[in-house]
Scaffold this motif. Structure first.
Motif, PDB file in Angstrom:
ATOM      1  N   VAL A 126       0.832  -1.199   0.000  1.00 48.06           N
ATOM      2  CA  VAL A 126       0.000   0.000   0.000  1.00 48.06           C
ATOM      3  C   VAL A 126       0.870   1.255   0.000  1.00 48.06           C
ATOM      4  O   VAL A 126       0.579   2.224  -0.725  1.00 48.06           O
ATOM      5  CB  VAL A 126      -0.944  -0.001   1.219  1.00 48.06           C
ATOM      6  CG1 VAL A 126      -1.507   1.381   1.473  1.00 48.06           C
ATOM      7  CG2 VAL A 126      -2.078  -0.988   1.003  1.00 48.06           C
ATOM      8  N   LEU A 127       1.941   1.267   0.793  1.00 47.34           N
ATOM      9  CA  LEU A 127       2.832   2.424   0.796  1.00 47.34           C
ATOM     10  C   LEU A 127       3.386   2.683  -0.599  1.00 47.34           C
ATOM     11  O   LEU A 127       3.419   3.821  -1.072  1.00 47.34           O
ATOM     12  CB  LEU A 127       3.990   2.198   1.778  1.00 47.34           C
ATOM     13  CG  LEU A 127       3.644   2.089   3.261  1.00 47.34           C
ATOM     14  CD1 LEU A 127       4.927   1.893   4.076  1.00 47.34           C
ATOM     15  CD2 LEU A 127       2.913   3.312   3.749  1.00 47.34           C
ATOM     16  N   LEU A 153      10.635   7.469   1.233  1.00 43.85           N
ATOM     17  CA  LEU A 153       9.210   7.144   1.328  1.00 43.85           C
ATOM     18  C   LEU A 153       8.824   7.161   2.800  1.00 43.85           C
ATOM     19  O   LEU A 153       9.335   6.365   3.593  1.00 43.85           O
ATOM     20  CB  LEU A 153       8.927   5.773   0.709  1.00 43.85           C
ATOM     21  CG  LEU A 153       7.475   5.287   0.717  1.00 43.85           C
ATOM     22  CD1 LEU A 153       6.554   6.292   0.049  1.00 43.85           C
ATOM     23  CD2 LEU A 153       7.369   3.931   0.039  1.00 43.85           C
ATOM     24  N   MET A 154       7.932   8.070   3.167  1.00 40.02           N
ATOM     25  CA  MET A 154       7.601   8.305   4.570  1.00 40.02           C
ATOM     26  C   MET A 154       6.158   7.911   4.896  1.00 40.02           C
ATOM     27  O   MET A 154       5.258   8.069   4.069  1.00 40.02           O
ATOM     28  CB  MET A 154       7.790   9.789   4.911  1.00 40.02           C
ATOM     29  CG  MET A 154       9.178  10.338   4.689  1.00 40.02           C
ATOM     30  SD  MET A 154      10.357   9.777   5.922  1.00 40.02           S
ATOM     31  CE  MET A 154       9.720  10.576   7.397  1.00 40.02           C
ATOM     32  N   TRP A 155       5.979   7.400   6.120  1.00 37.07           N
ATOM     33  CA  TRP A 155       4.650   7.240   6.701  1.00 37.07           C
ATOM     34  C   TRP A 155       4.557   8.274   7.813  1.00 37.07           C
ATOM     35  O   TRP A 155       5.284   8.218   8.795  1.00 37.07           O
ATOM     36  CB  TRP A 155       4.444   5.837   7.243  1.00 37.07           C
ATOM     37  CG  TRP A 155       3.104   5.663   7.870  1.00 37.07           C
ATOM     38  CD1 TRP A 155       2.803   5.558   9.186  1.00 37.07           C
ATOM     39  CD2 TRP A 155       1.841   5.608   7.181  1.00 37.07           C
ATOM     40  NE1 TRP A 155       1.454   5.447   9.375  1.00 37.07           N
ATOM     41  CE2 TRP A 155       0.836   5.473   8.170  1.00 37.07           C
ATOM     42  CE3 TRP A 155       1.474   5.674   5.839  1.00 37.07           C
ATOM     43  CZ2 TRP A 155      -0.514   5.396   7.832  1.00 37.07           C
ATOM     44  CZ3 TRP A 155       0.126   5.596   5.522  1.00 37.07           C
ATOM     45  CH2 TRP A 155      -0.846   5.455   6.500  1.00 37.07           C
ATOM     46  N   THR A 156       3.681   9.276   7.649  1.00 39.03           N
ATOM     47  CA  THR A 156       3.681  10.424   8.537  1.00 39.03           C
ATOM     48  C   THR A 156       2.934  10.129   9.830  1.00 39.03           C
ATOM     49  O   THR A 156       2.137   9.183   9.920  1.00 39.03           O
ATOM     50  CB  THR A 156       3.026  11.638   7.859  1.00 39.03           C
ATOM     51  OG1 THR A 156       1.601  11.444   7.804  1.00 39.03           O
ATOM     52  CG2 THR A 156       3.576  11.841   6.459  1.00 39.03           C
ATOM     53  N   GLU A 157       3.182  10.986  10.835  1.00 38.18           N
ATOM     54  CA  GLU A 157       2.469  10.855  12.100  1.00 38.18           C
ATOM     55  C   GLU A 157       0.973  11.094  11.916  1.00 38.18           C
ATOM     56  O   GLU A 157       0.166  10.647  12.728  1.00 38.18           O
ATOM     57  CB  GLU A 157       3.034  11.855  13.114  1.00 38.18           C
ATOM     58  CG  GLU A 157       4.446  11.511  13.577  1.00 38.18           C
ATOM     59  CD  GLU A 157       4.989  12.526  14.565  1.00 38.18           C
ATOM     60  OE1 GLU A 157       4.278  13.521  14.851  1.00 38.18           O
ATOM     61  OE2 GLU A 157       6.116  12.332  15.050  1.00 38.18           O
ATOM     62  N   GLY A 158       0.603  11.795  10.863  1.00 36.59           N
ATOM     63  CA  GLY A 158      -0.809  12.028  10.582  1.00 36.59           C
ATOM     64  C   GLY A 158      -1.480  10.894   9.834  1.00 36.59           C
ATOM     65  O   GLY A 158      -2.652  10.997   9.484  1.00 36.59           O
ATOM     66  N   LEU A 195       9.140  -1.806  -3.468  1.00 38.73           N
ATOM     67  CA  LEU A 195       8.210  -2.903  -3.199  1.00 38.73           C
ATOM     68  C   LEU A 195       8.971  -4.141  -2.749  1.00 38.73           C
ATOM     69  O   LEU A 195       8.574  -4.819  -1.784  1.00 38.73           O
ATOM     70  CB  LEU A 195       7.384  -3.198  -4.453  1.00 38.73           C
ATOM     71  CG  LEU A 195       6.381  -4.359  -4.344  1.00 38.73           C
ATOM     72  CD1 LEU A 195       5.365  -4.093  -3.247  1.00 38.73           C
ATOM     73  CD2 LEU A 195       5.679  -4.578  -5.680  1.00 38.73           C
ATOM     74  N   TYR A 196      10.065  -4.458  -3.408  1.00 40.98           N
ATOM     75  CA  TYR A 196      10.894  -5.613  -3.037  1.00 40.98           C
ATOM     76  C   TYR A 196      11.385  -5.447  -1.598  1.00 40.98           C
ATOM     77  O   TYR A 196      11.338  -6.397  -0.797  1.00 40.98           O
ATOM     78  CB  TYR A 196      12.070  -5.721  -3.997  1.00 40.98           C
ATOM     79  CG  TYR A 196      12.880  -7.000  -3.873  1.00 40.98           C
ATOM     80  CD1 TYR A 196      12.699  -8.040  -4.774  1.00 40.98           C
ATOM     81  CD2 TYR A 196      13.825  -7.149  -2.868  1.00 40.98           C
ATOM     82  CE1 TYR A 196      13.449  -9.203  -4.677  1.00 40.98           C
ATOM     83  CE2 TYR A 196      14.576  -8.310  -2.754  1.00 40.98           C
ATOM     84  CZ  TYR A 196      14.386  -9.337  -3.668  1.00 40.98           C
ATOM     85  OH  TYR A 196      15.125 -10.493  -3.556  1.00 40.98           O
ATOM     86  N   PRO A 270      -6.549   0.608  10.337  1.00 42.10           N
ATOM     87  CA  PRO A 270      -5.634   1.693  10.016  1.00 42.10           C
ATOM     88  C   PRO A 270      -4.441   1.203   9.241  1.00 42.10           C
ATOM     89  O   PRO A 270      -4.189   0.016   9.177  1.00 42.10           O
ATOM     90  CB  PRO A 270      -5.202   2.200  11.396  1.00 42.10           C
ATOM     91  CG  PRO A 270      -5.237   0.975  12.247  1.00 42.10           C
ATOM     92  CD  PRO A 270      -6.418   0.171  11.744  1.00 42.10           C
ATOM     93  N   ALA A 271      -3.686   2.144   8.651  1.00 39.16           N
ATOM     94  CA  ALA A 271      -2.472   1.817   7.920  1.00 39.16           C
ATOM     95  C   ALA A 271      -1.363   1.535   8.918  1.00 39.16           C
ATOM     96  O   ALA A 271      -1.583   1.573  10.122  1.00 39.16           O
ATOM     97  CB  ALA A 271      -2.109   2.958   6.986  1.00 39.16           C
TER      98      ALA A 271
END
Length: 505
Positions: A126-127, A153-158, A195-196, A270-271
């Motif tokens: 998904v990311l 590639l970031m997953w934010t606190e929001g 992805l890998y 959630p993600a």
């Protein structure tokens, strides 16, 4: 978006060789912490003193050879509108000075998330799917990345995805493609490597990005399923196809093809959960220090994404709570109204009484609504449509047909106003893609049958203002898409933000 033409400090141009903590650029950006420095480019954490928010600032030494190229790339990147791409706020190159000011991202990079091992396959996918969609948007605007690594590639606190450095990274590093096709191929391959990495915790590239290298089998990179047990076959095939690991179909080339291939990956809710306490601030990594491996955070227990039935129950409970609160508010309002039926002696009762005032109304909440299936439509994104920011959005799922294949009449965003209100106007920003149609529905209960059409538009594009003067008091508002605009060879509706006005009692 403002782009300054000259950096000033103390009334005169700033010498980049004298830049140090405390320096102010453009009379508003105060440099605080030096994050990294390499090759004449320095990344700072700074404070925008006007808006009182942290920003990332790149400055350049007099010996840096590509100042003009970086500033031009930053100005081009500032025109990109996808909220998953880092926003560029400011850029300047005059009188021997140059700097770029961009969004400061709080959260965890893919590199951070992989420190404890591979992610759950579909969460990692998904990311990358979100990054692929955002990058496809950038390529449509003539921009590329050319430096896709797990640190970007970031997953934010929001709870959102951010892809750092589109356009700017390549200019800083001096990378360029000979043709748009070569850039598309390079970025598609970069997405394949991401992805890998998400599926295996290994890196299939030659550069050192902080992950162990992908294992080889007879001189060739092993497929994800050969490295990590439990990788779904379709994700293994997609990753292998992008990277050309297996013989078979033509490799996926443009990022749009990668996004299309990953479009059917279930979006968890959630993600991916953060493994870092909310009080800890993580800064975006510098372009030239991506090889530094972060201190591994403690592993988070794996969590299954909720199934369709569970999500339906959550949505149903939310709707029931909203209904109960609405009844309570109505009862309270009725009792108060009864107590105040006798007007005060000095209350205006003549034709010259003051008219009701118009006020801006802040919604109490929002959910995505789909009349079929699990009852929700990208519910996790709904708060973005009422957060007061045009840099974020709620959007529908992507469909193969503008009218949902004839399976349903529409999908929408249901907004709780917090109280009964006599609305006068609602402005909805639908984004800049033509082809959509929408209705505005009002009602006192959060159910489809209780909502009636109050206004509509056959041009759901840009900022559309719906005139609702004379409408009955309503607690709930729904923006209902009856036809979707095109999006990457499919169809998807979007709401960047809303502005609601009502008469004040």
């Amino acid at each position: 978006m403002h782009v300054a033409s000259l950096a000033w400090c103390g009334g005169g141009p700033v010498s980049m060789s004298a830049v140090e903590p405390g320096t102010r650029l453009a009379d508003r950006f105060r440099l605080e912490d030096r994050v990294s420095e390499s090759g004449g480019a320095t990344l700072w954490k700074a404070i925008d003193e006007i808006l009182a928010r942290p920003v990332a600032v790149h400055t350049f030494s007099p010996e840096f050879p590509r100042e003009s190229e970086v500033v031009l790339a930053a100005r081009a990147a500032s025109r990109l509108t996808d909220p998953r791409l880092t926003q560029v706020f400011d850029a300047a190159d005059e009188d021997g000075t140059a700097y770029v000011v961009s969004e400061w991202v709080h959260g965890e990079s893919l590199l951070d998330l992989l420190a404890a091992g591979p992610m759950e396959p579909e969460r990692g996918a998904v990311l990358v799917a979100e990054a692929a969609e955002a990058l496809a948007h950038a390529h449509e605007a003539g921009m590329c990345h050319l430096n896709l690594t797990p640190g970007r590639l970031m997953w934010t606190e929001g709870g959102t995805v951010k892809l750092l450095g589109v356009g700017v990274d390549a200019a800083i590093l001096g990378r360029e493609a000979d043709s748009p096709e070569e850039a598309e191929h390079a970025d598609a391959e970069g997405l394949g490597r991401l992805l890998y990495a998400a599926l295996t915790g290994h890196w299939p590239g030659e550069d050192d990005c902080g992950l162990p290298p992908a294992p080889l089998d007879d001189g060739k990179i092993c497929t994800p399923r050969q490295v990590t047990a439990g990788v779904p076959g379709y994700l293994d095939t997609i990753a292998a196809r992008i990277l050309g690991v297996k013989r078979g179909p033509t490799p996926l080339a443009p990022p749009a093809e990668v996004a299309e291939a990953l479009s059917q990956v279930p979006r968890p809710v959630p993600a991916p959960a953060s493994t870092v306490p909310p009080s800890v601030e993580l800064r975006a990594e510098a372009v030239d220090t991506l090889h530094a491996r972060p201190v591994p955070p403690p592993p988070a227990p794996p969590r299954r994404p909720p199934g369709m039935f569970s999500r339906f129950l959550v949505t149903l409970v939310a709707l029931l709570v909203m209904a109960v609160v609405g009844v309570g508010a109505w009862s309270l309002g009725k009792s108060l109204g009864t107590e105040s039926e006798t007007p005060a002696s000095d209350a205006p009762t003549t034709p010259g009484a003051e008219p009701a005032k118009t006020v801006a109304l802040t919604p109490a909440g929002a959910i995505g609504f789909d009349p079929l299936g699990d009852g929700e439509e990208r519910n996790e994104l709904a708060p973005r449509a009422i957060d007061g920011s045009y840099g974020t959005d709620w959007h529908t799922e992507s469909y193969n047909d503008a009218k949902f294949g004839g399976l349903k009449k529409g999908v929408g965003l249901l907004i709780d106003l917090g109280r009964d209100a006599k609305l006068t106007k609602v402005m909805v920003d639908f984004g800049d893609v033509p082809g959509g149609s929408a209705e505005l529905k009002l009602g006192g209960e959060p159910t489809p049958e209780a909502l009636t059409v109050a206004a509509s538009t056959k041009e759901a594009m840009g900022k559309v203002t719906f005139d609702l003067a004379g409408s009955e008091p309503s607690r709930y508002l729904m923006v209902w898409f009856t036809e979707l605009p095109p999006y990457q060879n499919r169809f998807r509706g979007m709401i960047l933000d809303l502005e609601i006005t009502a008469t004040e009692d």
